[in-house]
Design an enzyme around this catalytic site. Sequence first.
Site, PDB file in Angstrom:
ATOM      1  CG  ASP A 250      -0.315  -0.017   2.535  1.00 56.38           C
ATOM      2  OD1 ASP A 250       0.781   0.560   2.652  1.00 56.38           O
ATOM      3  OD2 ASP A 250      -0.882  -0.578   3.480  1.00 56.38           O
ATOM      4  CE  LYS A 272      -8.123   0.368   0.131  1.00 64.93           C
ATOM      5  NZ  LYS A 272      -7.020  -0.557   0.437  1.00 64.93           N
ATOM      6  CG  MET A 385      -5.281   7.825   7.732  1.00 61.94           C
ATOM      7  SD  MET A 385      -6.234   6.345   7.308  1.00 61.94           S
ATOM      8  CE  MET A 385      -6.647   5.711   8.945  1.00 61.94           C
TER       9      MET A 385
END
Length: 475
Positions: A250, A272, A385
């Site tokens: 990722d 992502k 995040m």
Amino acid sequence: MDYLPVFLNIKQRDCLVVGGGEIAVRKIRLLLRAHARIHVVSPAISEELSNLLLQSPVITHTAESFRPDHLQDRALAIAATNDHEVNRAVSAAARKAGIPVNVVDNPDLCTFIMPSILDRSPIIVAVSSGGTSPILARLLRSRLEALIPSAYGRLAEYAARFRDKVRQRFIHQENRRFFWERMLQGPFAEMVFAGRDQAAQDYLSEALENSTDQFPTGEVYLVGAGPGDPDLLTFRAMRLMQQADVVIYDRLVSPAILDMVRQDATRIYVGKVRNQHTLPQTSINELLVKLAQEGKHVLRLKGGDPFIFGRGGEEIETLSQHHIPFQVVPGITAASGVASYAGIPLTHRDHAQSCVFVTGHLKDNTIQLDWPALARPNQTIVVYMGLLGVTELCRQLIAHGLQATTPAAIVQQGTTPNQRVLTGTLETLPDIIQQNPLKPPTLIIVGNVVKLHQKLAWFNSISEPMGTSSGPGYP
């Protein structure tokens, strides 16, 4: 890389050495070990080189100054004189003729450089600093000397002797590879190291006879890559990274860590970013199953820890439903690793007796969290995040009871050379971030423990003119 590592086959090929002193002798001895034919050009030569000429019929000497025609039909050239102009002339002539050239202690004139060599023939390990620090390369080689016994050469000889038999026994390449991995890391290798050659040969023959070439069984390794610094990987993670046929990784896996994966493994990026998914999570789950069912050993490499906001649980649920074997290797999660490198302890008996991890994803410009449970005294809040939602995050925490002066920090790319730490308060942090643009991944830490950053910061992070430990004060 500044240089492409290659190994040249110069057996019975003509090589030129310009120079007749001590340095030239060292290079000549190295070429002799590679079974080259050596032509020395130098008006005079040392006594040591004269003795070497008498001992070796593959060395010839021309007692004259260098001319470009000395390069004719040569496989490579080495300039080892103490005359810079001669060395420059050799380099220019060799480059013009398309011949690899090395000029001792002058990387700018080289088209190849000589590494520091660990010889376990037929295993050769070469270490190079690109000419910047030969002493450092030699120090690294000396460490490898202790790690790689001389018997590794005999292991390689066994592999060569049994190679055709193993190829005939196993049609599937994966089975061949795993047979050798089992042999080279188990009792067979220990017998070779102990000098028990006959026992080692018998063991290898019996293991080969009793092995079957069934369709290989796939497996998935769910591995946490940690917060970014390759030194924080576990030993088990590194071992599995070298065994995988396919790596699915990722966005949070740093390039330095990805470089440590087995070089011939197939790499599939499934990273992502906000509103842009290379593959939906369900498709990633299905891909893991598909590859394992094809007999592949699949490395699912995730930043941080797979079970902390990494959706590792969802992936192994799918694997379990399809009866796919899997292993899980925890990694150092960002909260732990990044906070440590920022000098912010997550708990401290004078400042915080609890710690909570949350994700700060925005949905419809809001963050759906249990705000009353977060806005408690003597608690550290770590937000994954949360960069885009930092304004809403700070507003809600103040609205639900935390003081506007509560210390807060945001860390960019923690544990890496690009780490930046901005500190302020719940009231000031959004403005600090707006004036100091950051690159994800980032981590937000809220709580009195942030006060300790000024005192405990130890990692050489990038300093900023505003919002760092020298920025806004704490209450």
